[in-house]
Every structure is written in C-alpha cells, then in structure tokens.
Design an enzyme around this catalytic site. Structure first.
Site, PDB file in Angstrom:
ATOM      1  N   SER A   1       0.746  -1.143  -0.484  1.00 53.50           N
ATOM      2  CA  SER A   1       0.354  -0.007   0.058  1.00 53.50           C
ATOM      3  C   SER A   1       1.119   0.974  -0.081  1.00 53.50           C
ATOM      4  O   SER A   1       0.159   2.380  -0.284  1.00 53.50           O
ATOM      5  CB  SER A   1      -1.022   0.268   1.133  1.00 53.50           C
TER       6      SER A   1
ATOM      7  N   TYR B   1     -10.620   2.697   5.863  1.00 63.67           N
ATOM      8  CA  TYR B   1      -9.563   2.302   4.557  1.00 63.67           C
ATOM      9  C   TYR B   1     -10.225   1.756   3.702  1.00 63.67           C
ATOM     10  O   TYR B   1     -10.724  -0.242   4.224  1.00 63.67           O
ATOM     11  CB  TYR B   1      -8.741   1.396   5.352  1.00 63.67           C
ATOM     12  N   SER B   2      -9.709   2.087   2.132  1.00 63.37           N
ATOM     13  CA  SER B   2     -10.910   0.600   1.018  1.00 63.37           C
ATOM     14  C   SER B   2      -9.835   0.635  -0.139  1.00 63.37           C
ATOM     15  O   SER B   2      -8.844   2.339  -0.786  1.00 63.37           O
ATOM     16  CB  SER B   2     -12.323   1.044   0.767  1.00 63.37           C
ATOM     17  N   ASN B   3      -9.099  -0.152  -0.078  1.00 63.49           N
ATOM     18  CA  ASN B   3      -7.935  -0.330  -1.385  1.00 63.49           C
ATOM     19  C   ASN B   3      -8.735   0.032  -2.617  1.00 63.49           C
ATOM     20  O   ASN B   3      -7.847   0.183  -3.761  1.00 63.49           O
ATOM     21  CB  ASN B   3      -8.152  -1.920  -1.866  1.00 63.49           C
TER      22      ASN B   3
ATOM     23  N   ALA C   1      -7.194 -18.713  -2.541  1.00 67.32           N
ATOM     24  CA  ALA C   1      -7.104 -18.928  -3.929  1.00 67.32           C
ATOM     25  C   ALA C   1      -7.312 -18.570  -5.392  1.00 67.32           C
ATOM     26  O   ALA C   1      -7.549 -18.586  -5.998  1.00 67.32           O
ATOM     27  CB  ALA C   1      -8.972 -18.961  -3.132  1.00 67.32           C
TER      28      ALA C   1
ATOM     29  N   GLY D   1       2.711  -0.595   3.916  1.00 64.71           N
ATOM     30  CA  GLY D   1       2.187  -1.200   3.580  1.00 64.71           C
ATOM     31  C   GLY D   1       1.659  -2.870   3.806  1.00 64.71           C
ATOM     32  O   GLY D   1       2.539  -3.199   4.820  1.00 64.71           O
TER      33      GLY D   1
END
Length: 370
Positions: free
Chosen positions: A87, A185-187, A154, A324
């Site tokens: 991040s 917080y959001s990617n 997966a 990160g």
C-alpha cells in the site's frame, strides 16, 4: 511475536553502500549511534528479515539488514533486496493524481462520475457523489474489494483487472468501520483513482508512475509487475504464518492490487521517492499542501492525508509515511520528516512481528538522526 525458526537472526551492515559527506572542523560528523541502536533493537521484533535504509543530512544514505532474506538458503539481508511495497504504492498514485491536478487536467472535487460515468450507481453507492479527494483520503464510503474474498490465497495466481475489483466492491454492503470523519480504509478507492488517471491521460497508472516518478528520479530498482509473480533478485522472500510455521508465499500475481498496492521496489528507491516528495521535487507547493491536509484515521493519534499517513510519535514532532501489507507476507514501514531530509524505510519479510515495537524504533531513530 517471535517465530520458532532454526534460522539465527543476524545483523548485517553494508558499509560499501554508505554515502556520507566528508567531515571537517565546520561540518558536524556523522553519528551512527542512533542507527546502530535501532538495528540492535530490530533484532528482537520477531521478523524473519528486515531491510533497512536510513537517510540523514550528516550521514547520507545507509543500507543494511537484520535477519534473513531467505530462510531456506540462509541468505542474509544486506539492504539491497527487492520487495513488494504494497500500500505504499498509494502515495505514488496520489502523487500522480496531484500532478495532474497541478496541470489542470483534474480537480480534487471532480466526481468519479465526471470521468467514469455510470460506473458507480447502486442502491448504496453513487459515483456522482464521490469525489477524487474522497478516493485519495478513504472517505468515499466504498468498501474494500478484498472483503469480497474469504480466501485470498485461492486467487493467488489469477489475473484481475481494476474494473473487476470495483464490480466486486459494488456487491458489498457499506463498511461498518467508518469513523465520524468518514474515514474507512479501502483499496477500491485507489484502483478507481488509477482508472481515472488512465481515462484522463490515455495511459495506464503504471506508465504514468514510470514517466512522472521513476524515470525523473532515476529509480532503477522500482517495477510495476503486472502479471509477473516473481520478484527481481536479490529478493526479500515473503512469509505468512500458517499454524505457527512460516510459509513462503513470495510468488503472487498482484495484478488485482493495481493502483492500491502493486509496486515492487528497494529501500533505497523508496527512500529516494519519499525524500524527493517532501522536499518539494515532485509536487508544487499547493498540491503538496493538499496532500498534507488530513482527517483522523482508524488508529488513535494518526491522521490520513491524500495518500499519506501523518505520525506524531512525540509532541510536536511530525513525520509522514505509508505502511503496506501484501498477502505474500511482505510488509513495509517508513517515516520521513516534513522537509524530506531525514528518512527511515523498512522492508519486512514476514507478516507477523511486534508492530508497535517496530513503530517505536522508527520513531526514535528518525527523531535522533542528524
């Protein structure tokens, strides 16, 4: 947390990579004691290996290491390893966006819908009401696309486009961890920001980072991996905790991370970027000031700007950085002073360690550097 591994944690300091100015009667000498103290303390935080880069006015740039870069072979960390910076990529992306703002090609108050019309239009989310500023500051109200997966491993080898991650997000309910300032917080926010950059420039966010940051700063060890699952040599192997044992998960297709966390770099390159950023070499004063405008984030006493985290480890002593964490086990920690003259960068090879202790060590070190 300490790991039950047969590898002996070792201390390596690479003198050949030290760049220090010649001392004279009028020039303060380089005092390496704060660095040596920090390296000794880092031996006991429970990480498999840590690549350390330190920059200070009197000592120049130091690179060294703690522990092992590869537990299987016993290869020691020496400070020149490549690693996923996860991040921390967000700061590079925010820098590109703010450069475009400075060039008049974007406005922070533009909405997502202004550039990606109709993409976000559901019962819970409306791109007409989400601004670029909110994306960069994690106040958009969008959930994290990673929350759509119960088992990240997966999907370890899958190629994924940013658009796919956004579509995953839109199926999720609003995040329940937003604070009263709207921070969650959001990617997803940064994958959207990267898509907007592509729409405005006609080039991928990877190309924009290359042309606007990597090439001008001469960062020869920083890469956008795309679908490449390996890390350039020498590499920092990444380890995750599986039932108390460290499992090597270094190889991973991080295409889905995109603008939210795909970059690979070294401590030296990352330090050069952060130093240049806060020395005002990448952004005009107005855009750098916008980057530093913060809201409280999810951690007590910490604040988030536009792609940067603000730390105040001691009253009145402010540093900046961006942590990160990648699913491969790689972690990143750093701090830089407001003028960019002092910086500490850690590339960490295992996902579990005493994080509070590491943060304290970084805070003490950057405070004491001269």
């Amino acid at each position: 947390m300490r790991y039950g591994t047969s590898a002996v944690v070792a201390l390596a300091f690479t003198a050949s990579l030290v760049t220090a100015p010649t001392a004279s009667a009028a020039t303060p000498r380089c005092d390496t004691q704060p660095i040596r103290t920090a390296l000794k303390a880092l031996e006991h935080v429970g990480a498999s290996g840590i690549s350390v880069t330190v920059k200070s006015p009197h000592c120049g740039v130091w690179n060294g290491g703690i522990g092992l870069a590869d537990l299987k072979t016993g290869r020691k960390v020496v400070g020149n390893e490549h690693s996923r910076i996860a991040s921390n990529t967000k700061t590079w992306v925010a820098t590109v966006v703010l450069q475009l703002v400075g060039e008049g090609k974007l406005k922070l108050d533009d909405t997502v819908d202004d550039h990606l019309p109709g993409l976000i239009r559901t019962e819970h989310y409306d791109g007409r009401k989400i601004t670029i500023r909110q994306l960069l500051q994690h106040t958009s109200g969008l959930p994290d696309y990673l929350d759509a997966w119960d088992d990240l491993e997966a999907h370890r080898w899958e190629h994924m486009e940013p658009l796919e991650t956004v579509r995953q997000t839109l199926k999720l309910p609003p995040p329940d961890d937003r604070n009263r300032d709207g921070f969650a917080y959001s990617n997803t926010n940064y994958n959207l920001a990267g898509m907007i950059v592509t729409k405005v420039t006609g080039r991928s966010i990877a190309c924009e980072i290359e042309q606007r940051i990597i090439e001008p700063l001469g960062l020869r060890e920083t890469y956008w991996p795309g679908d490449r699952t390996t890390i350039p040599k020498p590499d920092m192997r990444g380890y995750v905790d599986r039932a108390g044992q460290l499992a090597d998960k270094t190889e991973w297709n991080t295409s889905g991370a995109g603008a939210s966390g795909a970059l690979i770099s070294t401590g030296a390159d990352a330090t050069a970027f952060w130093s240049a950023l806060f020395a005002g070499k990448l952004l005009a004063p107005a855009q750098l000031a916008e980057m530093k405008r913060t809201v409280p984030d999810s951690f007590p006493g910490e604040h988030y700007g536009l792609g940067v985290e603000r730390y105040e480890k001691a009253p009145g002593f402010v540093t900046w950085g961006h942590s990160g964490h990648m699913e491969s086990g790689h972690k990143f920690r750093n701090a830089v002073t407001d003028d960019g003259k002092r910086a500490v960068t850690l590339l960490i090879g295992s996902e579990s360690f005493d994080s509070d202790k590491v943060d304290s060590i970084i805070g003490d070190l950057i405070r004491d550097l001269r």
